[in-house]
Design an enzyme around this catalytic site. Structure first.
Site, PDB file in Angstrom:
ATOM      1  N   HIS A   1      18.844 -57.859   8.678  1.00 41.34           N
ATOM      2  CA  HIS A   1      20.088 -57.535   7.971  1.00 41.34           C
ATOM      3  C   HIS A   1      20.644 -58.765   7.244  1.00 41.34           C
ATOM      4  O   HIS A   1      21.755 -59.205   7.529  1.00 41.34           O
ATOM      5  CB  HIS A   1      21.158 -57.051   8.971  1.00 41.34           C
ATOM      6  CG  HIS A   1      20.886 -55.744   9.633  1.00 41.34           C
ATOM      7  ND1 HIS A   1      21.720 -55.204  10.593  1.00 41.34           N
ATOM      8  CD2 HIS A   1      19.869 -54.848   9.488  1.00 41.34           C
ATOM      9  CE1 HIS A   1      21.237 -54.040  11.003  1.00 41.34           C
ATOM     10  NE2 HIS A   1      20.111 -53.802  10.362  1.00 41.34           N
TER      11      HIS A   1
ATOM     12  N   HIS B   1      22.090 -51.777   3.803  1.00 39.90           N
ATOM     13  CA  HIS B   1      21.678 -51.916   5.214  1.00 39.90           C
ATOM     14  C   HIS B   1      20.891 -53.213   5.476  1.00 39.90           C
ATOM     15  O   HIS B   1      21.284 -54.019   6.295  1.00 39.90           O
ATOM     16  CB  HIS B   1      20.856 -50.674   5.604  1.00 39.90           C
ATOM     17  CG  HIS B   1      20.403 -50.645   7.029  1.00 39.90           C
ATOM     18  ND1 HIS B   1      20.264 -49.490   7.762  1.00 39.90           N
ATOM     19  CD2 HIS B   1      20.011 -51.632   7.873  1.00 39.90           C
ATOM     20  CE1 HIS B   1      19.867 -49.770   8.988  1.00 39.90           C
ATOM     21  NE2 HIS B   1      19.690 -51.071   9.078  1.00 39.90           N
TER      22      HIS B   1
ATOM     23  N   GLU C   1       9.483 -69.327  -7.855  1.00 39.53           N
ATOM     24  CA  GLU C   1       8.336 -68.994  -7.003  1.00 39.53           C
ATOM     25  C   GLU C   1       8.237 -67.494  -6.666  1.00 39.53           C
ATOM     26  O   GLU C   1       7.209 -67.052  -6.156  1.00 39.53           O
ATOM     27  CB  GLU C   1       8.432 -69.763  -5.676  1.00 39.53           C
ATOM     28  CG  GLU C   1       8.513 -71.261  -5.841  1.00 39.53           C
ATOM     29  CD  GLU C   1       7.152 -71.933  -5.889  1.00 39.53           C
ATOM     30  OE1 GLU C   1       6.437 -71.847  -4.890  1.00 39.53           O
ATOM     31  OE2 GLU C   1       6.828 -72.538  -6.921  1.00 39.53           O
TER      32      GLU C   1
ATOM     33  N   GLU D   1      13.952 -47.994  15.365  1.00 34.58           N
ATOM     34  CA  GLU D   1      13.206 -47.927  14.099  1.00 34.58           C
ATOM     35  C   GLU D   1      11.695 -47.902  14.332  1.00 34.58           C
ATOM     36  O   GLU D   1      10.923 -48.122  13.393  1.00 34.58           O
ATOM     37  CB  GLU D   1      13.567 -49.104  13.177  1.00 34.58           C
ATOM     38  CG  GLU D   1      15.056 -49.273  12.877  1.00 34.58           C
ATOM     39  CD  GLU D   1      15.675 -48.127  12.084  1.00 34.58           C
ATOM     40  OE1 GLU D   1      14.969 -47.162  11.776  1.00 34.58           O
ATOM     41  OE2 GLU D   1      16.884 -48.222  11.801  1.00 34.58           O
TER      42      GLU D   1
ATOM     43  N   HIS E   1      12.248 -55.985  10.327  1.00 38.76           N
ATOM     44  CA  HIS E   1      13.483 -55.445   9.751  1.00 38.76           C
ATOM     45  C   HIS E   1      14.634 -56.399  10.069  1.00 38.76           C
ATOM     46  O   HIS E   1      14.797 -56.798  11.224  1.00 38.76           O
ATOM     47  CB  HIS E   1      13.759 -54.062  10.339  1.00 38.76           C
ATOM     48  CG  HIS E   1      15.094 -53.500   9.986  1.00 38.76           C
ATOM     49  ND1 HIS E   1      15.537 -53.389   8.685  1.00 38.76           N
ATOM     50  CD2 HIS E   1      16.103 -53.011  10.751  1.00 38.76           C
ATOM     51  CE1 HIS E   1      16.750 -52.859   8.673  1.00 38.76           C
ATOM     52  NE2 HIS E   1      17.119 -52.627   9.917  1.00 38.76           N
TER      53      HIS E   1
HETATM   54  P1  13P Z   1      17.592 -51.240  17.273  1.00 40.92           P
HETATM   55  O1  13P Z   1      18.546 -51.993  18.148  1.00 40.92           O
HETATM   56  O2  13P Z   1      17.311 -49.850  17.816  1.00 40.92           O
HETATM   57  O3  13P Z   1      16.334 -52.023  17.003  1.00 40.92           O
HETATM   58  O4  13P Z   1      18.317 -50.968  15.871  1.00 40.92           O
HETATM   59  C1  13P Z   1      18.785 -52.036  15.100  1.00 40.92           C
HETATM   60  C2  13P Z   1      18.782 -51.738  13.646  1.00 40.92           C
HETATM   61  O5  13P Z   1      18.827 -52.653  12.851  1.00 40.92           O
HETATM   62  C3  13P Z   1      18.709 -50.320  13.185  1.00 40.92           C
HETATM   63  O6  13P Z   1      18.423 -50.245  11.819  1.00 40.92           O
HETATM   64 ZN    ZN Z   2      18.996 -52.106  10.729  1.00 43.23          ZN
END
Ligand code: 13P
Ligand code: ZN
Length: 266
Positions: free
Chosen positions: A137, A206, A165, A111, A135
């Site tokens: 999940h 995602h 908040e 990413e 980023h």
């Molecule tokens: P990477 O392992 O390449 O960082 O990818 C993980 C991910 O969350 C892709 O969206």
């Molecule tokens: Zn991801």
């Protein structure tokens, strides 16, 4: 270990402890301050050059700490050299050199195009103060993306109403990008467009991208959004009888001296 690397590692592992980084899920980049890259210069032993698929010229010459593609946040504290690394962008922003870490053939996160274009958007939005793009999940915000249309107003109102908040932490709201293939340049351009307005965006089905000036601010933003999503889903399954009104959101914003995004209020 240099403090900036220690702080970076702590954030990676904190995300893992929250359950936001199954397997290699999620990634983190940090734009280093000049004094931080100087402090790390004694570590720089590699000079592996890689071309970039996007134009990152506004970031020319900048140093970043990045997680490795396919590497696990869980393993970052155990072996930083193999799971994270430091890169320096070329003077024309068309590639970068790996200076430290990412050992045993690792590359920066897949990413990286999204991270770099997001840095460019947030640097502009914050007069140069933003340094962190993250980023993750998290389960609840991802689950919430299955229950609404991909619309920033709908999402932001739900989150603001789900914890008092929230309107103070992200008065601009949170953006949302409909499902796209991850890891590419197209999702990078679309994300960066939204990050011009919002400090965080959801990638439908995602996860989330958050930004901030410091690791604490960025982690705190994602944590707040994820907690609000959890509260919303719990309240929804129990049955929502009432919620925070738009007038209450305005009163809150006034009390805390933040400018709430009026376009999202009725
Ligand atoms: P990477 O392992 O390449 O960082 O990818 C993980 C991910 O969350 C892709 O969206
Ligand atoms: Zn991801």
């Amino acid at each position: 270990m240099q403090k900036v690397i220690e702080d970076y590692i702590r954030m990676c592992y904190d995300g893992f402890l929250q359950g936001w980084h199954e397997r290699n899920g999620g990634n983190l980049t940090y734009r280093m301050r000049p004094e931080e890259s100087e402090e790390c210069a004694s570590l720089f032993t590699h000079d592996r050059h890689v071309d970039l698929p996007v134009d990152a010229s506004p970031l020319a010459g900048e140093y970043f700490i990045t997680t490795g593609s396919g590497r696990y946040m869980r393993n970052v504290p155990l072996c930083p050299e193999e799971n994270i690394g430091i890169i320096k962008l070329d003077d024309d922003g068309k590639g970068y050199t790996i200076l430290w870490g990412l050992e045993r053939g690792a590359k920066p996160t897949s990413e990286l195009p999204s991270h770099l274009l997001n840095h460019i958007s947030r640097i502009k939005a914050t007069d140069g103060r933003c340094r962190v793009i993250y980023h993750a999940h998290p389960a609840n915000i991802t689950a919430l993306s299955y229950t609404i249309e991909p619309d920033a107003r709908t999402l932001s109102r739900i989150l603001w109403q789900s914890e008092t908040e929230c309107a103070v932490v992200f008065p601009q709201g949170v953006g949302i990008l409909d499902w796209m293939i991850p890891g590419g340049t197209e999702i990078a351009y679309e994300s960066a467009k939204l990050l011009k307005t919002y400090p965080a965006i959801v990638w439908a089905f995602h996860g989330i991208f958050g930004s901030g000036e410091t690791f604490d601010e960025t982690f705190g933003l994602v944590h707040t959004i994820e907690k609000a999503a959890e509260i919303y889903l719990k309240a929804r399954s129990a049955g929502i009888v009432r919620t925070i009104s738009d007038d209450q959101l305005r009163i809150l914003a006034n009390a805390f001296g933040v400018k709430i995004n009026e376009e999202f209020l009725a």
